[in-house]
Write a protein that holds these residues in place. Sequence first.
Motif, PDB file in Angstrom:
ATOM      1  N   LEU A  19      -7.935   6.895  -7.378  1.00 57.86           N
ATOM      2  CA  LEU A  19      -7.005   6.056  -7.523  1.00 57.86           C
ATOM      3  C   LEU A  19      -5.755   6.548  -7.270  1.00 57.86           C
ATOM      4  CD1 LEU A  19      -6.514   3.474  -9.101  1.00 57.86           C
ATOM      5  CD2 LEU A  19      -6.017   4.504 -11.292  1.00 57.86           C
ATOM      6  N   LYS A  20      -5.490   7.717  -7.444  1.00 56.23           N
ATOM      7  CA  LYS A  20      -4.136   8.385  -6.883  1.00 56.23           C
ATOM      8  C   LYS A  20      -4.105   8.257  -5.281  1.00 56.23           C
ATOM      9  CE  LYS A  20      -4.299  12.243  -8.905  1.00 56.23           C
ATOM     10  NZ  LYS A  20      -3.972  13.785  -9.232  1.00 56.23           N
ATOM     11  N   HIS A  21      -5.539   8.538  -4.652  1.00 57.58           N
ATOM     12  CA  HIS A  21      -5.537   8.272  -3.259  1.00 57.58           C
ATOM     13  C   HIS A  21      -5.265   7.105  -2.710  1.00 57.58           C
ATOM     14  CE1 HIS A  21      -8.055   7.914   0.425  1.00 57.58           C
ATOM     15  NE2 HIS A  21      -7.266   8.916   0.813  1.00 57.58           N
ATOM     16  N   GLU A  22      -5.678   6.049  -3.472  1.00 61.33           N
ATOM     17  CA  GLU A  22      -5.575   4.618  -3.115  1.00 61.33           C
ATOM     18  C   GLU A  22      -4.233   4.405  -3.088  1.00 61.33           C
ATOM     19  OE1 GLU A  22      -8.522   2.161  -2.567  1.00 61.33           O
ATOM     20  OE2 GLU A  22      -8.660   3.948  -1.922  1.00 61.33           O
ATOM     21  N   LEU A  23      -3.402   4.745  -4.169  1.00 61.35           N
ATOM     22  CA  LEU A  23      -1.780   4.416  -4.331  1.00 61.35           C
ATOM     23  C   LEU A  23      -0.948   5.150  -3.405  1.00 61.35           C
ATOM     24  CD1 LEU A  23      -1.681   4.946  -8.152  1.00 61.35           C
ATOM     25  CD2 LEU A  23      -1.608   2.664  -6.783  1.00 61.35           C
ATOM     26  N   ILE A  24      -1.423   6.275  -2.649  1.00 67.02           N
ATOM     27  CA  ILE A  24      -0.488   6.908  -1.699  1.00 67.02           C
ATOM     28  C   ILE A  24      -1.048   6.629  -0.534  1.00 67.02           C
ATOM     29  CG2 ILE A  24       0.244   8.730  -3.467  1.00 67.02           C
ATOM     30  CD1 ILE A  24      -1.619  10.807  -2.220  1.00 67.02           C
ATOM     31  N   SER A  25      -2.186   6.293  -0.158  1.00 65.24           N
ATOM     32  CA  SER A  25      -2.979   6.040   1.197  1.00 65.24           C
ATOM     33  C   SER A  25      -3.140   4.595   1.641  1.00 65.24           C
ATOM     34  CB  SER A  25      -4.253   7.119   1.445  1.00 65.24           C
ATOM     35  OG  SER A  25      -4.857   6.768   2.738  1.00 65.24           O
ATOM     36  N   ASN A  31      -8.802   0.029   1.365  1.00 63.43           N
ATOM     37  CA  ASN A  31      -8.114   0.375   0.284  1.00 63.43           C
ATOM     38  C   ASN A  31      -7.990  -0.877  -0.787  1.00 63.43           C
ATOM     39  OD1 ASN A  31      -5.502   0.384  -1.360  1.00 63.43           O
ATOM     40  ND2 ASN A  31      -5.143   2.337  -0.234  1.00 63.43           N
ATOM     41  N   TYR A  32      -8.679  -0.662  -1.951  1.00 63.76           N
ATOM     42  CA  TYR A  32      -8.672  -1.584  -3.002  1.00 63.76           C
ATOM     43  C   TYR A  32      -7.445  -2.173  -3.556  1.00 63.76           C
ATOM     44  CZ  TYR A  32     -14.014  -1.487  -2.852  1.00 63.76           C
ATOM     45  OH  TYR A  32     -15.206  -1.681  -2.168  1.00 63.76           O
ATOM     46  N   PHE A  33      -6.510  -1.206  -3.889  1.00 66.28           N
ATOM     47  CA  PHE A  33      -5.375  -1.420  -4.459  1.00 66.28           C
ATOM     48  C   PHE A  33      -4.421  -2.391  -3.732  1.00 66.28           C
ATOM     49  CE2 PHE A  33      -1.018  -0.719  -5.524  1.00 66.28           C
ATOM     50  CZ  PHE A  33      -1.004  -0.822  -7.046  1.00 66.28           C
ATOM     51  N   TYR A  34      -4.168  -2.019  -2.278  1.00 65.92           N
ATOM     52  CA  TYR A  34      -3.437  -2.607  -1.614  1.00 65.92           C
ATOM     53  C   TYR A  34      -4.069  -4.090  -1.029  1.00 65.92           C
ATOM     54  CZ  TYR A  34      -0.317   1.006  -2.010  1.00 65.92           C
ATOM     55  OH  TYR A  34       0.819   1.954  -2.531  1.00 65.92           O
ATOM     56  N   GLY A  35      -5.065  -3.830  -0.911  1.00 62.25           N
ATOM     57  CA  GLY A  35      -6.244  -5.134  -0.406  1.00 62.25           C
ATOM     58  C   GLY A  35      -5.975  -6.060  -1.428  1.00 62.25           C
ATOM     59  N   LEU A  36      -6.153  -5.938  -2.661  1.00 61.22           N
ATOM     60  CA  LEU A  36      -5.916  -6.896  -3.789  1.00 61.22           C
ATOM     61  C   LEU A  36      -4.538  -7.325  -3.739  1.00 61.22           C
ATOM     62  CD1 LEU A  36      -7.212  -8.334  -6.672  1.00 61.22           C
ATOM     63  CD2 LEU A  36      -6.260  -6.419  -7.668  1.00 61.22           C
ATOM     64  N   ILE A  37      -3.608  -6.564  -3.568  1.00 57.48           N
ATOM     65  CA  ILE A  37      -2.228  -6.995  -3.761  1.00 57.48           C
ATOM     66  C   ILE A  37      -2.151  -8.051  -2.282  1.00 57.48           C
ATOM     67  CG2 ILE A  37       0.287  -6.459  -3.125  1.00 57.48           C
ATOM     68  CD1 ILE A  37      -0.345  -3.874  -4.685  1.00 57.48           C
ATOM     69  N   ILE A  38      -2.588  -7.799  -1.316  1.00 58.44           N
ATOM     70  CA  ILE A  38      -2.112  -8.634  -0.192  1.00 58.44           C
ATOM     71  C   ILE A  38      -3.121 -10.022  -0.308  1.00 58.44           C
ATOM     72  CG2 ILE A  38      -3.148  -8.690   2.400  1.00 58.44           C
ATOM     73  CD1 ILE A  38      -2.634  -5.587   2.621  1.00 58.44           C
ATOM     74  N   ILE A  39      -4.327  -9.832  -0.568  1.00 56.12           N
ATOM     75  CA  ILE A  39      -5.241 -11.161  -0.809  1.00 56.12           C
ATOM     76  C   ILE A  39      -4.259 -11.952  -1.911  1.00 56.12           C
ATOM     77  CG2 ILE A  39      -7.263 -12.076  -1.920  1.00 56.12           C
ATOM     78  CD1 ILE A  39      -8.785  -9.488  -0.522  1.00 56.12           C
ATOM     79  N   PHE A  72      -5.553  -4.625 -14.706  1.00 52.04           N
ATOM     80  CA  PHE A  72      -6.444  -4.000 -15.788  1.00 52.04           C
ATOM     81  C   PHE A  72      -8.060  -3.782 -15.383  1.00 52.04           C
ATOM     82  CE2 PHE A  72      -9.177  -3.768 -19.620  1.00 52.04           C
ATOM     83  CZ  PHE A  72      -8.699  -2.483 -20.249  1.00 52.04           C
ATOM     84  N   ASN A  73      -8.459  -5.065 -15.068  1.00 49.46           N
ATOM     85  CA  ASN A  73      -9.970  -5.169 -14.896  1.00 49.46           C
ATOM     86  C   ASN A  73     -10.212  -4.406 -13.508  1.00 49.46           C
ATOM     87  OD1 ASN A  73     -10.893  -6.445 -17.171  1.00 49.46           O
ATOM     88  ND2 ASN A  73     -10.378  -8.572 -16.535  1.00 49.46           N
ATOM     89  N   PHE A  74      -9.583  -4.364 -12.656  1.00 49.12           N
ATOM     90  CA  PHE A  74      -9.967  -4.059 -11.227  1.00 49.12           C
ATOM     91  C   PHE A  74      -9.700  -2.400 -11.086  1.00 49.12           C
ATOM     92  CE2 PHE A  74     -11.179  -6.103  -7.503  1.00 49.12           C
ATOM     93  CZ  PHE A  74     -10.886  -5.233  -6.383  1.00 49.12           C
ATOM     94  N   PHE A  75      -8.942  -2.121 -12.010  1.00 51.37           N
ATOM     95  CA  PHE A  75      -8.464  -0.510 -11.735  1.00 51.37           C
ATOM     96  C   PHE A  75      -8.480   0.119 -13.180  1.00 51.37           C
ATOM     97  CE2 PHE A  75      -6.199  -2.623  -8.253  1.00 51.37           C
ATOM     98  CZ  PHE A  75      -7.178  -1.931  -7.064  1.00 51.37           C
ATOM     99  N   LEU A  76      -7.638  -0.010 -13.974  1.00 45.17           N
ATOM    100  CA  LEU A  76      -7.469   0.611 -15.351  1.00 45.17           C
ATOM    101  C   LEU A  76      -9.121   0.715 -16.048  1.00 45.17           C
ATOM    102  CD1 LEU A  76      -4.213  -0.331 -16.534  1.00 45.17           C
ATOM    103  CD2 LEU A  76      -4.755   1.728 -15.297  1.00 45.17           C
ATOM    104  N   LEU A  77      -9.564  -0.467 -16.117  1.00 44.88           N
ATOM    105  CA  LEU A  77     -10.957  -0.598 -16.739  1.00 44.88           C
ATOM    106  C   LEU A  77     -12.160   0.408 -16.181  1.00 44.88           C
ATOM    107  CD1 LEU A  77     -12.952  -1.643 -18.835  1.00 44.88           C
ATOM    108  CD2 LEU A  77     -13.392  -3.469 -17.066  1.00 44.88           C
ATOM    109  N   ASN A  78     -12.077   0.789 -14.910  1.00 45.14           N
ATOM    110  CA  ASN A  78     -12.789   1.578 -14.292  1.00 45.14           C
ATOM    111  C   ASN A  78     -12.541   3.000 -14.636  1.00 45.14           C
ATOM    112  OD1 ASN A  78     -14.153  -0.115 -12.656  1.00 45.14           O
ATOM    113  ND2 ASN A  78     -13.055   0.229 -10.971  1.00 45.14           N
ATOM    114  N   LEU A  79     -10.998   3.312 -14.999  1.00 45.27           N
ATOM    115  CA  LEU A  79     -10.696   4.648 -15.269  1.00 45.27           C
ATOM    116  C   LEU A  79     -11.036   4.817 -16.858  1.00 45.27           C
ATOM    117  CD1 LEU A  79      -9.208   7.231 -14.656  1.00 45.27           C
ATOM    118  CD2 LEU A  79      -6.799   6.065 -15.341  1.00 45.27           C
ATOM    119  N   ILE A  80     -10.568   3.952 -17.736  1.00 37.51           N
ATOM    120  CA  ILE A  80     -10.979   3.965 -19.090  1.00 37.51           C
ATOM    121  C   ILE A  80     -12.599   4.275 -19.596  1.00 37.51           C
ATOM    122  CG2 ILE A  80     -10.673   2.807 -21.334  1.00 37.51           C
ATOM    123  CD1 ILE A  80      -8.280   1.462 -20.151  1.00 37.51           C
ATOM    124  N   VAL A  81     -13.350   3.371 -19.035  1.00 41.56           N
ATOM    125  CA  VAL A  81     -14.698   3.186 -19.327  1.00 41.56           C
ATOM    126  C   VAL A  81     -15.848   3.156 -18.169  1.00 41.56           C
ATOM    127  CG1 VAL A  81     -14.740   0.894 -20.015  1.00 41.56           C
ATOM    128  CG2 VAL A  81     -16.276   2.574 -21.050  1.00 41.56           C
TER     129      VAL A  81
END
Length: 300
Positions: A19-25, A31-39, A72-81
């Motif tokens: 997740l940290k790599h996705e945020l800075i790279s 890249n799922y994080f920025y891909g979701l934002i762009i879409i 939450f569902n796309f990122f934090l949920l993965n981290l939590i459980v």
Amino acid sequence: MEKYIDIIQNSYSGYWRYLKHELISINHWDNYFYGLIIISLVVWGLEIAFPWRKNQSVFRKDFWLDTFYMFFNFFLLNLIVLIALSNTVSELFNDALSVVGLSLSSFQFISISELPKALGLFIFFIVSDFVQWNTHRLLHRIPILWDFHKVHHSVKEMGFAAHLRYHWMEPVLYKSLLYIPIAIIGGFDAQDVAFVHFFSIAIGHLNHANLGWNYGPLKYILNNPEMHIWHHAKELPPHSIYGSNYGITLSLWDYLFKTDYIPHNGRDIELGFHDDDKFPKDFISQELYPWSQKSEKKKS
């Protein structure tokens, strides 16, 4: 037991690093994080430019709640459980198979890595979407699953972010039922999954967007806003108490199995479900709803 504890710990630490790599790279296309934002920004822009319901606010009802759900569902949920749970169950399943002298590879019917890239991706996508279509039907037909799925159907005004408003138990069910079919067609890599996932996210966002599009002849293949609005209709089809139009990315399955229903232009139909005025309005209460319902049923 120690092995499973290590799996859980490694899952948390591994996903946190990812997740940290996705945020800075930002220099890789998957890249799922920025891909979701762009879409999301692109589809939101289409909503603003070509609104179907012109009197619906750009910041529609529950816009910010759905935006929170989306991340939450796309990122934090993965981290939590979800990652830890998925990896642990996968290992338990493999260990159970080994007891009877089998392995997951014993079930592998074909490896898509041995096929031409386009054909392999097509098979992976078709199998995934068909399993998800059937899983979606189960969410509507089994009462305890419907209590979880009500979170998604509590949307009262459709918009792109409503796509990812769902209870965290839903991906647990989807991933569980996908596990064996995907194992049977093994050989796909992370970029295969990313390509299919981005396509599915884009179509899912469009399905829920404030857009009056049906894609012409492609409406019989791809799910679309004019079709999916009827899936969220409060008034159920006369021929089905469980609803209609269960397609995730493809509408094809609904036409093949006669679960399609588009009686007329659904632009202004009421969305939701029976007694949805009593459904919780905030995130925490919605997440706890299925268990609170179970407690109430026991008392009665």
